[in-house]
Design an enzyme around this catalytic site. Structure first.
Site: not given
Length: 442
Positions: A251, A372
């Site tokens: 990713c 995040c």
């Protein structure tokens, strides 16, 4: 796109309407910027980001002033009023100009029959001032589900995290240690009249006192520095990288962490994946600017048959797709786009990626799981679920870290005003000696 001669506020209203309908700011804003003059672009961006940031508080105020719902065909006036309320509450522009120009924008949007209503609402808002918010969700300008989830999960941290989300994050740089030391680059910034300081936790980080264009940064085009938040830089310090290691960045787009790892240690065999070939172009651009090399592949990281050559990795960085709840201050449209029911689906994707990529890790290898996000469902609870099913997995996050909250299954960073974004990290080491010969499960 042909330029449409619409007032700035009318263009901003269309952007906010698109976001309220599910389009991201990163998709809705660029075509809108092409519709306005060069001089107006920074103002349009400020209107759109600011209105998204304060959307829920502005909407709560508007509901007290707009006593009857508008017809479906007239609803473009709602985001127009929200943009105007944002300016009244958060800009230094003269109130009369905001009101008059918004009324004109209403006409330009083909709603002249609502010009009187717009004028009356804004005159009342100007005269009365902002009403006291009726709830924490309105006061802190977040969706109610998000406020309640954070209050429940983090009773000692929820309010500070939400308040930090409403303040624009600082501009932070990562110094390319292959080219220059952090101290020397700080000196170059000072000589260029740019005030900055070293970050507290990231060893190559520099935080600017005020944001600036990258064209003002000494040596940016030559790869001397990159823009990257301090929290995102910490992955290189957790991976324990060494020359000759085979490393996977799953990713990977837009490539900030890929480049940070390659800058940190020479001689890595780097494989960078992303599901989108279009997004991989950003990785290529960053690698080229920095003079770095990696093997890039457009593939779903969980679909091993489509990309993995069977050679295990010494290190894996798994920065999984997540809610983005730790970076709302940089992407305030997340407040409008994310739904509570998204979290369970994201958690399943995250656990599946962790399960699949674990089988590609060498015995003794290290995997760093990162998000995040500030929601435990995407963070330490994923690690806890994984550990229950894998006796060969050991948590190996250093105990003496100076940052983050120890959750027992990783470290949680919350967004801090004037400092780093919200992030989560867990380090897992594969302790068995059978992994290299194990067939991945479906």
């Amino acid at each position: 796109m042909a330029r449409q001669h619409l007032p700035l506020r009318a263009v901003a209203a269309r952007v906010i309407h698109a976001v309220s309908e599910g389009q991201s700011l990163s998709d809705a804003l660029p075509p809108a910027l092409a519709q306005v003059s060069d001089e107006e672009r920074s103002q349009l961006q400020a209107f759109c980001f600011g209105t998204c940031r304060w959307y829920h508080r502005l909407q709560a105020e508007l509901q007290t002033r707009l006593h009857k719902p508008l017809r479906k065909g007239d609803r473009i006036v709602v985001p127009l009023l929200l943009v105007a309320l944002f300016q009244l509450r958060h800009s230094g522009q003269a109130d009369y100009a905001i009101v008059n120009e918004t009324v004109e924008a209403c006409r330009s949007l083909g709603k002249p029959h609502l010009a009187g209503l717009v004028n009356a609402i804004l005159r009342a808002a100007q005269r009365d001032g902002e009403p006291e918010p009726a709830s924490d969700a309105a006061a802190l300008s977040h969706p109610e589900w998000m406020v309640e989830k954070l209050r429940h999960n983090w009773p000692d941290h929820w309010q500070a995290a939400l308040e930090a989300n409403n303040v624009q994050g600082p501009m932070t740089l990562r110094v390319n240690r292959r080219q220059i030391s952090r101290d020397d680059y700080l000196q170059q910034l000072a000589e260029s009249g740019i005030q900055a300081q070293a970050t507290r936790f990231a060893t190559q980080g520099i935080q600017l006192e005020k944001p600036c264009g990258v064209d003002q940064l000494p040596g940016f085009d030559e790869g001397r520095v990159s823009v990257q938040d301090e929290a995102a830089q910490l992955c290189t310090q957790l991976l324990d990288l060494a020359p000759g290691q085979r490393v996977l960045d799953a990713c990977a787009a837009p490539g900030g962490k890929t480049c940070a790892m390659l800058e940190a240690v020479e001689g890595l065999e780097m494989v960078a994946l992303d599901q989108s070939d279009h997004r991989l172009n950003r990785v290529r651009e960053n690698l080229d600017r920095l003079g770095l090399n990696a093997q890039l592949a457009a593939a779903d990281a969980a679909d091993l048959d489509n990309w993995w050559d069977g050679q295990p990795f010494d290190r894996i960085l798994l920065d999984v797709p997540c809610s983005g709840s730790g970076v709302i201050r940089r992407h305030p449209d997340i407040k409008l786009l994310r739904r509570e029911q998204d979290i369970a689906g994201l958690a399943q994707v995250q656990l599946n990626l962790l399960e699949r990529l674990w089988s590609t890790l060498k015995p003794g290898g290290r995997l760093v799981y990162a998000t995040c996000s500030v929601f435990p469902q995407e963070n330490h609870r994923i690690i806890q679920r994984f550990m229950k099913a894998h006796e060969e997995a050991a948590l190996t996050l250093p105990e003496d870290l100076a940052w983050g909250l120890d959750t027992g299954a990783g470290r949680q960073l919350f967004p801090e005003t004037g400092s780093h974004d919200g992030f989560f990290y867990a380090c897992l080491t594969r302790m068995d000696d059978q992994a290299a010969n194990r067939t991945p499960t479906s």
